[in-house]
Design a protein around this motif. Sequence first.
Motif, PDB file in Angstrom:
ATOM      1  N   PHE A 437       0.822  -1.211   0.000  1.00  0.00           N
ATOM      2  CA  PHE A 437       0.000   0.000   0.000  1.00  0.00           C
ATOM      3  C   PHE A 437       0.859   1.264   0.000  1.00  0.00           C
ATOM      4  CE2 PHE A 437      -3.456  -2.842   0.883  1.00  0.00           C
ATOM      5  CZ  PHE A 437      -4.526  -2.223   0.262  1.00  0.00           C
ATOM      6  N   ALA A 438       2.097   1.136   0.497  1.00  0.00           N
ATOM      7  CA  ALA A 438       2.982   2.297   0.472  1.00  0.00           C
ATOM      8  C   ALA A 438       3.306   2.695  -0.961  1.00  0.00           C
ATOM      9  CB  ALA A 438       4.265   1.980   1.240  1.00  0.00           C
ATOM     10  N   ALA A 439       3.198   1.726  -1.903  1.00  0.00           N
ATOM     11  CA  ALA A 439       3.497   2.024  -3.302  1.00  0.00           C
ATOM     12  C   ALA A 439       2.586   3.116  -3.843  1.00  0.00           C
ATOM     13  CB  ALA A 439       3.368   0.754  -4.134  1.00  0.00           C
ATOM     14  N   THR A 440       1.357   3.206  -3.311  1.00  0.00           N
ATOM     15  CA  THR A 440       0.420   4.210  -3.825  1.00  0.00           C
ATOM     16  C   THR A 440       0.709   5.581  -3.239  1.00  0.00           C
ATOM     17  OG1 THR A 440      -1.114   3.820  -2.043  1.00  0.00           O
ATOM     18  CG2 THR A 440      -1.374   2.463  -4.007  1.00  0.00           C
ATOM     19  N   LEU A 441       1.499   5.630  -2.199  1.00  0.00           N
ATOM     20  CA  LEU A 441       1.849   6.924  -1.605  1.00  0.00           C
ATOM     21  C   LEU A 441       3.096   7.458  -2.320  1.00  0.00           C
ATOM     22  CD1 LEU A 441       1.405   5.859   2.112  1.00  0.00           C
ATOM     23  CD2 LEU A 441      -0.229   7.066   0.677  1.00  0.00           C
ATOM     24  N   ASP A 442       3.576   8.542  -1.833  1.00  0.00           N
ATOM     25  CA  ASP A 442       4.729   9.154  -2.471  1.00  0.00           C
ATOM     26  C   ASP A 442       6.001   8.442  -1.979  1.00  0.00           C
ATOM     27  OD1 ASP A 442       6.177  10.790  -3.986  1.00  0.00           O
ATOM     28  OD2 ASP A 442       6.140  12.495  -2.597  1.00  0.00           O
ATOM     29  N   THR A 443       6.137   7.187  -2.379  1.00  0.00           N
ATOM     30  CA  THR A 443       7.247   6.380  -1.880  1.00  0.00           C
ATOM     31  C   THR A 443       8.153   5.992  -3.029  1.00  0.00           C
ATOM     32  OG1 THR A 443       5.618   5.424  -0.422  1.00  0.00           O
ATOM     33  CG2 THR A 443       7.770   4.381  -0.428  1.00  0.00           C
ATOM     34  N   SER A 444       9.452   5.926  -2.760  1.00  0.00           N
ATOM     35  CA  SER A 444      10.362   5.526  -3.835  1.00  0.00           C
ATOM     36  C   SER A 444      10.197   4.030  -4.090  1.00  0.00           C
ATOM     37  CB  SER A 444      11.803   5.841  -3.451  1.00  0.00           C
ATOM     38  OG  SER A 444      12.114   5.141  -2.271  1.00  0.00           O
ATOM     39  N   ALA A 445      10.454   3.638  -5.347  1.00  0.00           N
ATOM     40  CA  ALA A 445      10.240   2.242  -5.744  1.00  0.00           C
ATOM     41  C   ALA A 445      11.140   1.303  -4.957  1.00  0.00           C
ATOM     42  CB  ALA A 445      10.500   2.086  -7.238  1.00  0.00           C
ATOM     43  N   TRP A 446      12.372   1.763  -4.661  1.00  0.00           N
ATOM     44  CA  TRP A 446      13.289   0.854  -3.968  1.00  0.00           C
ATOM     45  C   TRP A 446      12.787   0.510  -2.577  1.00  0.00           C
ATOM     46  CZ3 TRP A 446      15.393   2.061   0.636  1.00  0.00           C
ATOM     47  CH2 TRP A 446      15.465   3.407   0.991  1.00  0.00           C
ATOM     48  N   LEU A 447      12.114   1.474  -1.913  1.00  0.00           N
ATOM     49  CA  LEU A 447      11.592   1.181  -0.573  1.00  0.00           C
ATOM     50  C   LEU A 447      10.477   0.134  -0.649  1.00  0.00           C
ATOM     51  CD1 LEU A 447      11.572   1.684   2.444  1.00  0.00           C
ATOM     52  CD2 LEU A 447      10.005   3.575   2.076  1.00  0.00           C
ATOM     53  N   VAL A 448       9.610   0.304  -1.680  1.00  0.00           N
ATOM     54  CA  VAL A 448       8.517  -0.663  -1.841  1.00  0.00           C
ATOM     55  C   VAL A 448       9.096  -2.064  -2.095  1.00  0.00           C
ATOM     56  CG1 VAL A 448       6.572  -1.321  -3.284  1.00  0.00           C
ATOM     57  CG2 VAL A 448       6.950   1.078  -2.723  1.00  0.00           C
ATOM     58  N   LEU A 449      10.074  -2.121  -3.024  1.00  0.00           N
ATOM     59  CA  LEU A 449      10.648  -3.432  -3.353  1.00  0.00           C
ATOM     60  C   LEU A 449      11.408  -4.003  -2.154  1.00  0.00           C
ATOM     61  CD1 LEU A 449      11.831  -2.791  -7.001  1.00  0.00           C
ATOM     62  CD2 LEU A 449       9.749  -3.868  -6.185  1.00  0.00           C
ATOM     63  N   ALA A 450      12.140  -3.138  -1.461  1.00  0.00           N
ATOM     64  CA  ALA A 450      12.851  -3.604  -0.257  1.00  0.00           C
ATOM     65  C   ALA A 450      11.864  -4.127   0.764  1.00  0.00           C
ATOM     66  CB  ALA A 450      13.681  -2.468   0.328  1.00  0.00           C
ATOM     67  N   GLY A 451      10.721  -3.436   0.881  1.00  0.00           N
ATOM     68  CA  GLY A 451       9.697  -3.871   1.826  1.00  0.00           C
ATOM     69  C   GLY A 451       9.147  -5.238   1.457  1.00  0.00           C
ATOM     70  N   LEU A 452       8.861  -5.430   0.155  1.00  0.00           N
ATOM     71  CA  LEU A 452       8.289  -6.710  -0.278  1.00  0.00           C
ATOM     72  C   LEU A 452       9.305  -7.846  -0.080  1.00  0.00           C
ATOM     73  CD1 LEU A 452       6.448  -5.608  -3.545  1.00  0.00           C
ATOM     74  CD2 LEU A 452       5.464  -6.075  -1.314  1.00  0.00           C
ATOM     75  N   VAL A 453      10.557  -7.607  -0.502  1.00  0.00           N
ATOM     76  CA  VAL A 453      11.591  -8.629  -0.332  1.00  0.00           C
ATOM     77  C   VAL A 453      11.857  -8.840   1.171  1.00  0.00           C
ATOM     78  CG1 VAL A 453      14.008  -9.216  -0.746  1.00  0.00           C
ATOM     79  CG2 VAL A 453      12.655  -8.179  -2.556  1.00  0.00           C
ATOM     80  N   GLY A 454      11.911  -7.708   1.915  1.00  0.00           N
ATOM     81  CA  GLY A 454      12.181  -7.790   3.358  1.00  0.00           C
ATOM     82  C   GLY A 454      11.119  -8.602   4.080  1.00  0.00           C
ATOM     83  N   ALA A 455       9.854  -8.442   3.672  1.00  0.00           N
ATOM     84  CA  ALA A 455       8.774  -9.211   4.310  1.00  0.00           C
ATOM     85  C   ALA A 455       9.023 -10.704   4.108  1.00  0.00           C
ATOM     86  CB  ALA A 455       7.434  -8.808   3.721  1.00  0.00           C
ATOM     87  N   VAL A 456       9.426 -11.071   2.860  1.00  0.00           N
ATOM     88  CA  VAL A 456       9.701 -12.495   2.585  1.00  0.00           C
ATOM     89  C   VAL A 456      10.894 -12.960   3.422  1.00  0.00           C
ATOM     90  CG1 VAL A 456      10.298 -14.156   0.806  1.00  0.00           C
ATOM     91  CG2 VAL A 456       8.749 -12.293   0.276  1.00  0.00           C
ATOM     92  N   VAL A 457      11.918 -12.099   3.510  1.00  0.00           N
ATOM     93  CA  VAL A 457      13.116 -12.476   4.277  1.00  0.00           C
ATOM     94  C   VAL A 457      12.763 -12.693   5.747  1.00  0.00           C
ATOM     95  CG1 VAL A 457      15.354 -11.637   5.107  1.00  0.00           C
ATOM     96  CG2 VAL A 457      14.761 -11.407   2.703  1.00  0.00           C
ATOM     97  N   VAL A 458      11.926 -11.790   6.285  1.00  0.00           N
ATOM     98  CA  VAL A 458      11.515 -11.920   7.692  1.00  0.00           C
ATOM     99  C   VAL A 458      10.810 -13.254   7.916  1.00  0.00           C
ATOM    100  CG1 VAL A 458       9.844 -11.069   9.377  1.00  0.00           C
ATOM    101  CG2 VAL A 458      11.403  -9.482   8.262  1.00  0.00           C
ATOM    102  N   TRP A 459       9.876 -13.558   7.023  1.00  0.00           N
ATOM    103  CA  TRP A 459       9.140 -14.817   7.188  1.00  0.00           C
ATOM    104  C   TRP A 459      10.077 -16.018   7.031  1.00  0.00           C
ATOM    105  CZ3 TRP A 459       8.576 -18.674   3.508  1.00  0.00           C
ATOM    106  CH2 TRP A 459       7.785 -19.751   3.926  1.00  0.00           C
TER     107      TRP A 459
END
Lengths: 537, 462
Positions: A437-459
């Motif tokens: 959902f952060a992707a729809t805000l004024d967020t840089s793409a790398w943060l969104v991708l880091a978040g998605l990859v980071g979520a998988v890494v955490v799990w």
Amino acid sequence: MDDTISLPTRMPWTSLATVVGVTALLVAGLLGTVSADRAALVGVATGVLLALSLWLSGWDRWQAVGTALASALALPVAVGLMVATGGTVASLGAELFPVTSQTGVRPAVVTLLSQVVVVLGCLTAVFGATAATRGVVDTERVGAYGGLVVRTTAVPFAVALVLFTRGAVDFLQSNTGTPGVQQLTGELLTRVLEPIFDPVPGRTHIAIFSLLLALAAAALARGLDALPLAELVPETSDAPDVDRAVAAVERTLRWTGRLALLVAPVAGLFELGLGQEPMAELLPVGLYDLLVTVTAAPGLRGLLWWLFLTGTAVSVAVWFLRRTVQSSADRVGTVLAPYVGGGVITLAAVGVAGPAVDAIETALRATPAAAAAEQFFVPILDVYGPETVTLSLAVVALFTVVGAVGQLWLALATNYLRERTAGVTLAAAGLFGASAFAATLDTSAWLVLAGLVGAVVVWDAGSFGTTLGHEVGTGAATRRTELVHTGGTVAVGGVGAAVTLGLAGVARGSIAVEPSVAVAGLVVCLVAVLALVAAIR
Amino acid sequence: MHRRVRRWSGGLAAALFLVSVSLLTAEPLLLAATAIPLIYVAYGALSRMPAGTDLQAARSVSDAQPTPGEPVEVELTVTNTGSSSLTDVRVIDGVPEELAVVEGSPRLCTSLRPNESATLSYAVMAKRGTYTFGAAAVRVRTLSASDEVTVDLPVAGDGTLTCSNTVSEVPMADATLPRAGTLPTDSGGSGLEFHSTRSYQPGDPVNRIDWRRYAKTDELTTIDYREEQAVRTVLVVDARPPARVTPEPGFPTGAELSAYAAERLFDALSRTSVVASVCAVGLAPEDVPGGLGPDGLAWVDASGGHAAAHARQIFDSVGRAAARQSDTDAADVADVSEDESSEQSQGGDVKVTTADGGTIEDSDLLAVLARLPPTAQVVVFSPAADDWPVSLVSSLAVRDYPTTLVSPSLARGDSLGAAVAGTERTARLQRAELSGATVIDWDLDSPIDVALRASLADLFSV
């Protein structure tokens, strides 16, 4: 290797550090994209507090203390949850609305929704990661905590209900058009109580008097029976024989009660069937006068009533004391703690009622819903007073916690969330949702991708670490394997992120979908997600 | 055993979730970002255990024949003899169930390149008996952890641990017993009464050479005297349930340690001229091969044939009883309170005597007293976990039996319970000493031989 053995093992330190570190970094990054800073920070603190409460509610070492603390923390958790959602909506609503044109409504709603989801996602992630450190998310503990919050809510709920009813009655009475409710209830009460406590003088009331006497005698006998009189007297040869005296008094009381119970219906028949005059003729004059004086005396009735109350109170108190003495102090404390916590919450809510209501009112006035607040909130405040309103809001917030904990319990009980990896799964899900959902805000793409990859890494690190702790234990050296495994997952995620950036560059502007098609696709996707999740489980 | 773990399939749901959010918010980046969960799904699906995976394991045990209660270092080395790297190798050594691991962990998780080795080391607490290590359980996973193989890997090298009582040194080689000489035998040797003469053999004591005969005939002749033997020594091992306590899990119980000390002394005595009988108290009939005697005691007399073998059977039975007890304890943890109450009710009608002349109603005590030969010296082996050994010792003292109490000290650690148990035991040992017995307090940190030598040599030497 036997997979069925369940040893109380925890995640190895390296995996735990990965889970906590990655979650903390991503939450910090994602919260930077939310404009409602204060609500976001409260949300993060709520996640930690919720995990702490869960741990406290299952603290075996000091069960009573843990229960009391978890119970007292229920209010901060509830308020935090409300602020994280309602506060975000309120502060962003003031910022985004009113929109200038019709087309601006949808983006504003999407932004609002996204920010709320990011805050809630971060809350869930922080809760999950904190809970994973101690492995506190399991069906039993979540169920116990849910029960604890429900019992804690009972006291403020009851008080709020009483205050609310009183406010409603006062309000109804203040209206001249309606018949006074209090007057009506008062009349009814008077009609019931008058023959008991204040009988018509000048005639006999043997039946009701006998009934009252029987009640008082029975209650007194029970109370006397319950009292440990014989045990309190020293066992010496010259001690008074209390046991025999007590037995005699008790026997007398019981027989008096039985006799009075027998007399009551007979006397009732005579009084109703014959009337007063034949009775006066039937009985000797002195006896009749004595009966009239005794049975119609309000003072005597009051005395009997108080004797009945005293006997009952003594029985109940002795019963309670016996139960308490038989249980351990910790057990008694554990049972009573939620109600004490509820009492503390009630007092706190009533204590801060004035400033709290002012703050809410100010916050509401700043939002576009100011008109509605003026129309509903202010009159309610006028009628019920700030205490009732604050208490009711606290109860609603507590019910929200009960709801959230109930959902968590349901997910655990139906095994949609596995107990062993529940914490990291929640953390990963929260991070994934928040990043998306952060992707729809004024967020840089790398943060969104880091978040998605980071979520998988955490799990991945969490579930791998849990399995490792289960199979090998924390006593063995496992760091090398953990680092190699997590490195592999990060590398694959890096490839995924690169592919994403490439696809996004190629596809930018090349895909255009009609809104109706998008909505249809959305519905299909949501159904597919549900079906897939059900199939995987 | 090969198994596929579908741990990445949640990626499909995540991809669909991203598509949904992308459609809801009209964000193309999210549509492209479905590549991330999908690539993880592919990663999990394509990951396979490489062909030619091979592992070898070897074990070494620091001391294959330790003494009971001694930690034994064990090392297991796993080598990747295959051609490909293994990112996740988990090994659990097949430690015998009876042995407790007291240091380190018999488990390992590591990554191994081809021809690389990893070693896990740990220590087990030695117990009496022979124990065989099992095969090592090995589980290998791929990098994505979605493919795993579990095997029982045979281990080369040391496979057994034997903890027996081989007597390295007789502690009382020259010990003489207080009642030596009261029981004459028919064999010749050193002594007082003339038995026979024989021709001199090199090594015979000079004081037994018949010098007169040498003067007359110029022949060396050795005089044999009637050999004298001690009266019987009875070794009483306390193996009753109260004695089967252990300070730490995996540590030998008090009964086992008592049996061990008794066995050491029995071996030592057999090598000298002492006739020793062995008696174990508190065993169940199923513990002893052939059952118990009619009086409920496991008793071996030195006069019977194969006395040493029978005595060894009794010592082993004590170990069996202790093992059975720990099994029952584990199974009946829930029924502890009931057991306690029943024990208490049983205990109500058993009165243990004291030296001040109380009545004896303990059947074991009565049986031991009834069975003892009139001129015996008694050595009692007990951890003194309750008052029974003190009662026995004081009962023996009033009957004028020379008595020795050998007590292994079980109190270890600094806990309050250990301190209380230790204080109670010290008080019991003092009471035993006051009643006239010799008390040997065996601190487990020193070998029993040292304790026996320090005390018994003084006691038994003239």
